[in-house]
Design a protein around this motif. Structure first.
Motif, PDB file in Angstrom:
ATOM      1  N   ALA A 130       0.772  -1.116  -0.013  1.00 54.80           N
ATOM      2  CA  ALA A 130       0.012   0.150   0.047  1.00 54.80           C
ATOM      3  C   ALA A 130       0.848   1.435   0.057  1.00 54.80           C
ATOM      4  CB  ALA A 130      -1.024  -0.010   1.052  1.00 54.80           C
ATOM      5  N   ALA A 131       1.966   1.256   0.804  1.00 50.24           N
ATOM      6  CA  ALA A 131       2.863   2.317   0.801  1.00 50.24           C
ATOM      7  C   ALA A 131       3.627   2.382  -0.698  1.00 50.24           C
ATOM      8  CB  ALA A 131       3.898   2.099   1.909  1.00 50.24           C
ATOM      9  N   GLY A 137       2.544   4.934 -11.704  1.00 46.01           N
ATOM     10  CA  GLY A 137       1.402   6.207 -11.596  1.00 46.01           C
ATOM     11  C   GLY A 137       0.202   5.637 -10.927  1.00 46.01           C
ATOM     12  N   ALA A 138       0.093   4.322 -10.373  1.00 44.78           N
ATOM     13  CA  ALA A 138      -0.764   4.014  -9.549  1.00 44.78           C
ATOM     14  C   ALA A 138      -0.893   4.650  -8.259  1.00 44.78           C
ATOM     15  CB  ALA A 138      -0.743   2.478  -9.460  1.00 44.78           C
ATOM     16  N   THR A 139      -2.373   4.749  -7.931  1.00 41.67           N
ATOM     17  CA  THR A 139      -2.579   5.384  -6.526  1.00 41.67           C
ATOM     18  C   THR A 139      -3.302   4.663  -5.448  1.00 41.67           C
ATOM     19  OG1 THR A 139      -4.554   6.456  -7.471  1.00 41.67           O
ATOM     20  CG2 THR A 139      -2.254   7.685  -7.543  1.00 41.67           C
ATOM     21  N   LEU A 140      -3.171   4.624  -4.379  1.00 39.57           N
ATOM     22  CA  LEU A 140      -3.753   3.783  -3.458  1.00 39.57           C
ATOM     23  C   LEU A 140      -5.269   4.585  -3.133  1.00 39.57           C
ATOM     24  CD1 LEU A 140      -3.903   1.606  -1.002  1.00 39.57           C
ATOM     25  CD2 LEU A 140      -3.045   3.270   0.307  1.00 39.57           C
ATOM     26  N   VAL A 141      -6.152   3.670  -3.190  1.00 36.21           N
ATOM     27  CA  VAL A 141      -7.653   4.064  -2.719  1.00 36.21           C
ATOM     28  C   VAL A 141      -7.895   3.886  -1.395  1.00 36.21           C
ATOM     29  CG1 VAL A 141     -10.374   4.065  -3.200  1.00 36.21           C
ATOM     30  CG2 VAL A 141      -8.715   3.907  -5.077  1.00 36.21           C
ATOM     31  N   ILE A 193      -6.229  -4.666  -1.310  1.00 36.36           N
ATOM     32  CA  ILE A 193      -5.980  -3.118  -1.671  1.00 36.36           C
ATOM     33  C   ILE A 193      -6.847  -2.737  -3.015  1.00 36.36           C
ATOM     34  CG2 ILE A 193      -4.352  -1.687  -2.584  1.00 36.36           C
ATOM     35  CD1 ILE A 193      -2.285  -3.258  -1.133  1.00 36.36           C
ATOM     36  N   LEU A 194      -7.590  -1.663  -2.682  1.00 36.97           N
ATOM     37  CA  LEU A 194      -8.230  -1.135  -3.959  1.00 36.97           C
ATOM     38  C   LEU A 194      -7.266   0.261  -4.606  1.00 36.97           C
ATOM     39  CD1 LEU A 194     -10.290  -0.901  -5.943  1.00 36.97           C
ATOM     40  CD2 LEU A 194     -11.702   0.573  -4.433  1.00 36.97           C
ATOM     41  N   ALA A 195      -6.833   0.099  -5.598  1.00 41.31           N
ATOM     42  CA  ALA A 195      -6.096   1.137  -6.027  1.00 41.31           C
ATOM     43  C   ALA A 195      -6.403   1.542  -7.703  1.00 41.31           C
ATOM     44  CB  ALA A 195      -4.498   0.753  -6.401  1.00 41.31           C
ATOM     45  N   ARG A 196      -5.869   2.575  -8.063  1.00 39.28           N
ATOM     46  CA  ARG A 196      -6.338   2.918  -9.440  1.00 39.28           C
ATOM     47  C   ARG A 196      -5.030   3.530 -10.169  1.00 39.28           C
ATOM     48  NH1 ARG A 196     -11.446   4.219  -9.810  1.00 39.28           N
ATOM     49  NH2 ARG A 196     -12.926   4.680  -8.035  1.00 39.28           N
ATOM     50  N   ASP A 197      -5.044   3.003 -11.607  1.00 37.76           N
ATOM     51  CA  ASP A 197      -3.900   3.341 -12.429  1.00 37.76           C
ATOM     52  C   ASP A 197      -3.739   4.610 -12.760  1.00 37.76           C
ATOM     53  OD1 ASP A 197      -5.691   3.427 -14.515  1.00 37.76           O
ATOM     54  OD2 ASP A 197      -5.425   1.658 -15.371  1.00 37.76           O
ATOM     55  N   SER A 235      -9.725   1.162 -11.956  1.00 37.69           N
ATOM     56  CA  SER A 235      -9.688   0.389 -10.649  1.00 37.69           C
ATOM     57  C   SER A 235      -8.803  -0.831 -10.787  1.00 37.69           C
ATOM     58  CB  SER A 235     -11.190   0.174 -10.157  1.00 37.69           C
ATOM     59  OG  SER A 235     -11.856   1.263 -10.024  1.00 37.69           O
ATOM     60  N   ILE A 236      -8.154  -1.183  -9.739  1.00 35.30           N
ATOM     61  CA  ILE A 236      -7.322  -2.349  -9.615  1.00 35.30           C
ATOM     62  C   ILE A 236      -7.561  -2.902  -8.057  1.00 35.30           C
ATOM     63  CG2 ILE A 236      -5.134  -3.073  -9.784  1.00 35.30           C
ATOM     64  CD1 ILE A 236      -4.088  -0.687 -11.005  1.00 35.30           C
ATOM     65  N   ALA A 237      -8.069  -4.047  -8.254  1.00 33.97           N
ATOM     66  CA  ALA A 237      -8.346  -4.982  -7.073  1.00 33.97           C
ATOM     67  C   ALA A 237      -7.073  -5.816  -6.957  1.00 33.97           C
ATOM     68  CB  ALA A 237      -9.409  -5.913  -7.137  1.00 33.97           C
ATOM     69  N   ILE A 238      -6.487  -5.839  -5.586  1.00 38.66           N
ATOM     70  CA  ILE A 238      -5.247  -6.527  -5.333  1.00 38.66           C
ATOM     71  C   ILE A 238      -5.495  -7.605  -4.034  1.00 38.66           C
ATOM     72  CG2 ILE A 238      -2.428  -6.538  -4.761  1.00 38.66           C
ATOM     73  CD1 ILE A 238      -3.055  -3.277  -5.770  1.00 38.66           C
ATOM     74  N   GLU A 239      -5.118  -8.813  -4.557  1.00 39.23           N
ATOM     75  CA  GLU A 239      -5.110  -9.786  -3.210  1.00 39.23           C
ATOM     76  C   GLU A 239      -3.702 -10.313  -2.808  1.00 39.23           C
ATOM     77  OE1 GLU A 239      -6.768 -12.168  -0.532  1.00 39.23           O
ATOM     78  OE2 GLU A 239      -7.798 -10.564  -1.659  1.00 39.23           O
TER      79      GLU A 239
END
Length: 231
Positions: A120-121, A129-133, A146-150, A155-159
């Motif tokens: 996340a950090a 360029g991804a950012t943490l939601v 983690i939910l992020a955005r490119d 949206s990007i879902a990370i397991e």
């Protein structure tokens, strides 16, 4: 939570349509408004579901429905999308309601929890360029790590797992199916991140359009120089 075992048909209408013919199934109606439909197979993945925010109502039967043997008709409608899940019940076998109270949430082991914190950090390890939601983004069937955005805002879902196996890919697949029904999130892509990813899990993930990210725990803690490999 209400648990019902009943002989029923199920129809989903909205951005997609789906039909489950008459059979005996487990219906789970949760306090958050969600409704999940399970069979006696397929492990823990529901056959169909409606996620919150949703409105549950029992519809009045017409003569044609009564003649068809329907004794109750449920409809759960998503408040935002208008998608609807309709259940026609022909026979009840069991019907119980339980108050479960507040759940403390899933407690991850130390390494897995720390991997989540570190990624996340260092979210640009997922994509430039991804950012943490947010971490632990809650869905109707559990939290996505983690939910992020490119860089384009998608949206990007990370397991995240210590060891990436098929069960983890299946878990992320269920989250993606659910999240892609939400117009505020869709389209959502998936990233399966782990210190080690088994070949079978990688094959399944790639077949489903999920990216695999190998994490170097020591490097992320700053103990070694290097970067994860993105496949």
């Amino acid at each position: 939570m209400r648990l019902v075992i009943a002989r029923c048909t199920v129809d989903y209408t909205g951005r997609l349509t789906a039909h489950l013919p008459e059979a005996t199934r487990l219906l789970i109606h949760k306090a958050d408004g969600s409704l999940l439909v399970h069979s006696d197979g397929g492990s823990y993945k529901p056959l169909n579901w409606m996620s919150p925010p949703a409105v549950f109502e029992q519809l009045e039967l017409d003569e044609q429905q009564r003649e068809a043997g329907i004794i109750e008709c449920w409809q759960v409608t998503h408040r935002k999308s208008g998608d609807a899940l309709r259940v026609n019940i022909f026979e009840f076998f069991d019907d119980n309601t339980y108050e479960l109270g507040e759940d403390p949430g899933l407690m991850k082991d130390g390494v897995e929890a720390h991997l989540q914190e570190l990624l996340a950090a260092q979210i640009e390890r997922v994509a430039e360029g991804a950012t943490l939601v947010r971490r632990e983004y809650m869905t109707a069937i559990g939290p996505v790590d983690i939910l992020a955005r490119d860089a384009a805002g998608k949206s990007i879902a990370i397991e995240i797992k210590r060891r990436g196996e098929i069960d983890g890919v299946e878990q992320l697949t269920r989250y993606l199916e659910l999240m892609n029904r939400d117009p505020l999130l869709a389209p959502v892509t998936g990233v399966f991140a782990a210190q080690e990813i088994k070949p079978q899990a990688r094959t399944l993930a790639e077949d489903r359009g999920i990216r695999c990210l190998v994490l170097d725990y020591d490097a992320m803690k700053g103990e070694q120089v290097g970067a994860p490999t993105l496949f």
